[in-house]
Design an enzyme around this catalytic site. Structure first.
Site, PDB file in Angstrom:
ATOM      1  N   LYS A   1       0.854  -1.188   0.000  1.00 28.65           N
ATOM      2  CA  LYS A   1       0.000   0.000   0.000  1.00 28.65           C
ATOM      3  C   LYS A   1       0.891   1.239   0.000  1.00 28.65           C
ATOM      4  O   LYS A   1       1.784   1.360   0.855  1.00 28.65           O
ATOM      5  CB  LYS A   1      -0.841  -0.003   1.276  1.00 28.65           C
ATOM      6  CG  LYS A   1      -2.314   0.240   1.077  1.00 28.65           C
ATOM      7  CD  LYS A   1      -3.001   0.078   2.418  1.00 28.65           C
ATOM      8  CE  LYS A   1      -4.429   0.474   2.363  1.00 28.65           C
ATOM      9  NZ  LYS A   1      -5.030   0.517   3.698  1.00 28.65           N
TER      10      LYS A   1
HETATM   11  C1  E4P Z   1      -8.431   0.815   4.015  1.00 26.85           C
HETATM   12  O1  E4P Z   1      -7.599   0.478   3.219  1.00 26.85           O
HETATM   13  C2  E4P Z   1      -8.389   2.102   4.718  1.00 26.85           C
HETATM   14  O2  E4P Z   1      -7.182   2.281   5.335  1.00 26.85           O
HETATM   15  C3  E4P Z   1      -9.538   2.176   5.680  1.00 26.85           C
HETATM   16  O3  E4P Z   1     -10.705   1.682   5.041  1.00 26.85           O
HETATM   17  C4  E4P Z   1      -9.752   3.539   6.284  1.00 26.85           C
HETATM   18  O4  E4P Z   1     -10.936   3.526   7.038  1.00 26.85           O
HETATM   19  P1  E4P Z   1     -11.302   4.648   8.131  1.00 26.85           P
HETATM   20  O5  E4P Z   1     -11.559   5.932   7.399  1.00 26.85           O
HETATM   21  O6  E4P Z   1     -12.519   4.123   8.803  1.00 26.85           O
HETATM   22  O7  E4P Z   1     -10.102   4.752   9.032  1.00 26.85           O
END
Ligand code: E4P
Length: 217
Positions: free
Chosen positions: A83
């Site tokens: 990522k």
């Molecule tokens: C996923 O890859 C993201 O990091 C995650 O869905 C972020 O979610 P949040 O906005 O609830 O922290």
């Protein structure tokens, strides 16, 4: 639409894996912190539980260091998707990792123009954050629809991974738009199963069945 779970909690991942509905896992530094586990160790364990992509996030801001981090994370298992953030250095890193055949998930996407850049950089996944968009009074789902149109216009292969999902309606909206993947916390995925009429109907059937005095087994 593929279902990823957004957590670094291995018990929750095993629980959902057992349903046969889980296609992958996403993590981020906040979720690793919440797990209280060593990053490399917990990521290795998660990658052994599921067959599908497991996103593990880099933390460097500059391309060279981010690339080294990405290469190290990719060595954990074949199903790791590195990522990277949607920055200039993140997209340079995306391009480099993709040319090595490594899956890349470009995260922290908040506009369709950013999503266009990620597709041009060859991202495997683009992660638009719908919930955080809703939090600042923009409709996160409008963003998903726009990205779907843009990607279809040019036959981009980057998969739209709807992230920051907060409730079941986000998931049905994502599916109606034709998103490729959604990632949601375990509690939100469990809510998908629930309907009061299912509970009421089941209770009524069981009560009548009991009155028959019969058994199946
Ligand atoms: C996923 O890859 C993201 O990091 C995650 O869905 C972020 O979610 P949040 O906005 O609830 O922290």
């Amino acid at each position: 639409m593929k279902f990823f779970v957004d957590t670094a909690n291995v018990d929750d991942i095993r629980d959902l894996e057992a349903t046969g509905l889980l296609d992958g896992v996403t993590t981020n530094p906040s979720l690793i912190h919440k797990s209280g586990r060593d990053f490399m160790e917990v990521t290795r364990e998660i990658a052994s539980i599921v067959d599908g992509p497991v996103s593990a996030e880099t933390v460097a801001l500059d391309h060279e260091t981010m690339l080294q981090e990405g290469l190290k994370l990719a060595k954990i298992a074949d199903n790791i998707a590195v990522k990277v953030p949607l920055t200039v250095d993140g997209l340079k890193t995306c391009k480099a990792l993709r040319s090595d055949g490594i899956m890349v998930n470009v995260t922290l996407c908040f506009s369709s123009s950013q999503a266009l850049l990620a597709a041009k950089a060859g991202a495997s996944f683009i992660s638009p954050f719908v919930g955080r968009h809703d939090d600042v009074s923009f409709d996160g789902m409008d963003l998903i629809a726009d990205i779907r149109t843009i990607y279809d216009n040019y036959d981009f292969e980057t998969e739209i991974l709807v992230a920051s999902v907060r409730h079941p309606v986000h998931i049905t909206q994502a599916a109606l738009i034709g998103a490729d993947v959604m990632t949601a916390p375990p509690a939100v995925i469990h809510k998908l199963f629930k309907h009061p009429l299912t509970d009421n109907g089941l209770a009524a059937f069981l009560k009548d069945w009991e009155a028959t005095g019969q058994t199946i087994l």
